[in-house]
Design an enzyme around this catalytic site. Structure first.
Site, PDB file in Angstrom:
ATOM      1  N   ASP A 151       0.601  -1.121   0.057  1.00 13.90           N
ATOM      2  CA  ASP A 151      -0.159   0.154  -0.158  1.00 13.90           C
ATOM      3  C   ASP A 151       1.022   1.166   0.118  1.00 13.90           C
ATOM      4  OD1 ASP A 151      -2.378  -1.293   0.063  1.00 13.90           O
ATOM      5  OD2 ASP A 151      -2.344  -1.655   2.212  1.00 13.90           O
ATOM      6  N   ASP A 185      -7.043  -1.415  -4.347  1.00 15.46           N
ATOM      7  CA  ASP A 185      -8.267  -0.904  -3.486  1.00 15.46           C
ATOM      8  C   ASP A 185      -9.221  -0.031  -3.980  1.00 15.46           C
ATOM      9  OD1 ASP A 185      -6.995  -2.810  -1.613  1.00 15.46           O
ATOM     10  OD2 ASP A 185      -5.756  -1.197  -0.701  1.00 15.46           O
TER      11      ASP A 185
END
Length: 217
Positions: A151, A185
């Site tokens: 991420d 995401d």
């Protein structure tokens, strides 16, 4: 929308997702961040669990973190397989472009994170206190199916102490938006958002289906 067009959308999202993850993994140490704007940072973290860093072992105490990680990865693979069959089905039935587009980006996002979970553990070494190497001679940081999801997108739009006159949260420190996420995401969240907001349009029967039904009747 045809399956070919849906595949192109999936490929583009996957390409952007994986390029961004590989770049971050091979240029940043774990925990390192760069401020782009006051409200946007590139911040490298790794997620070894579910959303918000939650682990399956947090809920099922009798299994180890390693087993929980394997179960989660296998569950993701089963889920993305189901999404793939759903996408093929709706394209064959010529359902709405909105529905096909939403499913396509959800599938792309889910597949993007699965690639991390399945392969990144063997493709890269550890990022703690160092920049990871691709295909290191000493081997990766984990076994197949035990990799962490990369991420890097962080939007700390606002933070501060809430006014004292607000109920419950008055006088408390609050920040928006704390989670760090990735392109995959974003694709999943956008696809789900489309299905919720444009539910009626997404699940409406196509004109072709209506006409065929009329002819058969």
């Amino acid at each position: 929308m045809s399956l070919k067009k849906a595949s192109i959308i999936i490929f583009i999202i996957l390409l952007i997702d994986q390029i961004s993850k590989i770049y971050i993994k091979t240029h940043f140490q774990l925990g390192e961040d760069v401020t782009v704007f006051s409200w946007f940072k590139i911040a490298f973290i790794e997620n070894d669990g579910m959303a918000w860093g939650t682990k399956l072992s947090d809920f099922v105490s009798f299994i180890s973190d390693e087993t929980a990680k394997l179960v989660l990865t296998l569950f993701r693979i089963v889920a993305v397989t189901g999404i793939a069959f759903w996408l093929i089905d709706v394209t064959k039935k010529k359902r709405s472009k909105t529905l096909i587009f939403a499913i396509s980006i959800i599938f792309a996002g889910a597949l993007g994170n699965i690639i991390d979970s399945v392969f990144y553990g063997v493709l890269f070494n550890d990022s703690v206190m160092q920049v990871a190497s691709f295909l290191p001679e000493e081997g990766g940081y984990a076994k197949v199916f035990h990799g962490n999801v990369v991420d890097m997108l962080h939007f700390p739009i606002w933070s501060g102490v809430m006014p004292d006159n607000l109920p419950l949260i008055g006088g408390k420190y609050f920040s928006f938006f704390d989670p760090v996420f990735n392109v995959a995401d974003m694709a999943i969240s956008t696809g789900i958002g489309i299905l919720i907001v444009f539910n009626k349009k997404a699940f409406e029967e196509s004109n072709n289906s209506t006409n065929l039904g009329t002819i058969k009747t």
